[in-house]
Scaffold this motif. Sequence first.
Motif, short mmCIF file in Angstrom:
data_model
loop_
_atom_site.label_atom_id
_atom_site.label_comp_id
_atom_site.label_asym_id
_atom_site.label_seq_id
_atom_site.Cartn_x
_atom_site.Cartn_y
_atom_site.Cartn_z
N THR A 1 20.31 7.39 -3.00
CA THR A 1 20.87 8.72 -2.81
C THR A 1 19.81 9.81 -2.81
O THR A 1 20.07 10.93 -2.36
N ARG A 2 18.61 9.48 -3.32
CA ARG A 2 17.52 10.46 -3.27
C ARG A 2 16.19 9.72 -3.26
O ARG A 2 15.95 8.86 -4.12
N GLN A 3 15.34 10.03 -2.29
CA GLN A 3 14.09 9.32 -2.13
C GLN A 3 13.06 10.22 -1.45
O GLN A 3 13.40 11.28 -0.92
N GLU A 4 11.81 9.78 -1.44
CA GLU A 4 10.78 10.46 -0.67
C GLU A 4 9.76 9.43 -0.18
O GLU A 4 9.58 8.38 -0.79
N TRP A 5 9.15 9.76 0.94
CA TRP A 5 8.15 8.88 1.54
C TRP A 5 6.80 9.58 1.56
O TRP A 5 6.70 10.77 1.86
N ASP A 6 5.76 8.81 1.26
CA ASP A 6 4.39 9.32 1.30
C ASP A 6 3.60 8.43 2.26
O ASP A 6 3.45 7.22 2.04
N GLU A 7 3.08 9.03 3.34
CA GLU A 7 2.33 8.27 4.33
C GLU A 7 0.87 8.70 4.39
O GLU A 7 0.20 8.51 5.40
N LYS B 1 13.62 7.91 10.24
CA LYS B 1 14.38 9.17 10.23
C LYS B 1 13.53 10.29 9.64
O LYS B 1 13.51 11.41 10.16
N VAL B 2 12.84 9.99 8.54
CA VAL B 2 11.98 10.99 7.91
C VAL B 2 10.88 11.41 8.87
O VAL B 2 10.56 12.60 8.99
N ASN C 1 10.94 11.37 12.14
CA ASN C 1 11.52 12.19 13.21
C ASN C 1 11.80 13.61 12.72
O ASN C 1 11.61 14.58 13.46
N GLU C 2 12.27 13.72 11.48
CA GLU C 2 12.57 15.04 10.93
C GLU C 2 11.29 15.85 10.76
O GLU C 2 11.28 17.06 10.95
N ARG C 3 10.19 15.17 10.40
CA ARG C 3 8.92 15.87 10.23
C ARG C 3 8.39 16.38 11.56
O ARG C 3 7.77 17.44 11.63
N GLN C 4 8.63 15.62 12.61
CA GLN C 4 8.13 16.00 13.93
C GLN C 4 8.98 17.07 14.58
O GLN C 4 8.50 17.85 15.40
#
Length: 203
Positions: free
Chosen positions: A126-132, A169-170, A172-175
């Motif tokens: 339900t809540r997450q974050e990605w670090d690339e 999805k993340v 795409n949202e960043r772009q």
Amino acid sequence: MPQKTEAERRSLVRAVEHRADDDGKVTVVGYAAVVGEIADIGGYFHEVLAPGAFTETLKTADVRAYFDHDRGRVLGRKSAGTLRLSEDAKGLAVEIDLPDTSDGRDVRVLIERGDVSGMSFGFVVTRQEWDETGDIPVRTIHEVELHEVSIVSEPAYDGTSIAMRSLEKVRNERQAPHPAHQRIASRRALMEQRFRRIARNPA
């Protein structure tokens, strides 16, 4: 708004223990998840459960315990008091009072023999974050909706494709341009058009 995805499963390859009281009741004790440890998910990404990921879901979720995620093989239930779940500094602690059924007796024997290799849990993020920023993406799970826990004979990481769709999805949202930035750009373009018209047709 919380980000919600499809159900996933993660397993923890740690020995589970059992204890019996004077009345013959057998309780399985172990951890279905640990926090703060980096797990390599199929070489696609790393994953970390943040402390507190289970705090909210344990307040309301009526979780069941299964054997090998089989809903027809129930071992315990939170609302019945035969499954007890708690979150501590290590992770998601599990206690299951095994039923006097064929599955319950089988699980006891499998644990005694050392055939059972861990626990698992089924959840929805339900809540997450990605670090690339590194070579491999890192997914930090801050909050989950817990659906079930299982004693498993063959631990596995199920749901990799679901997580990868979340990462896409993340990305795409960043772009994609932010709506506010789009509005500002539109206003600037409109102002420039008006300025050009004034410059062409001075009073």
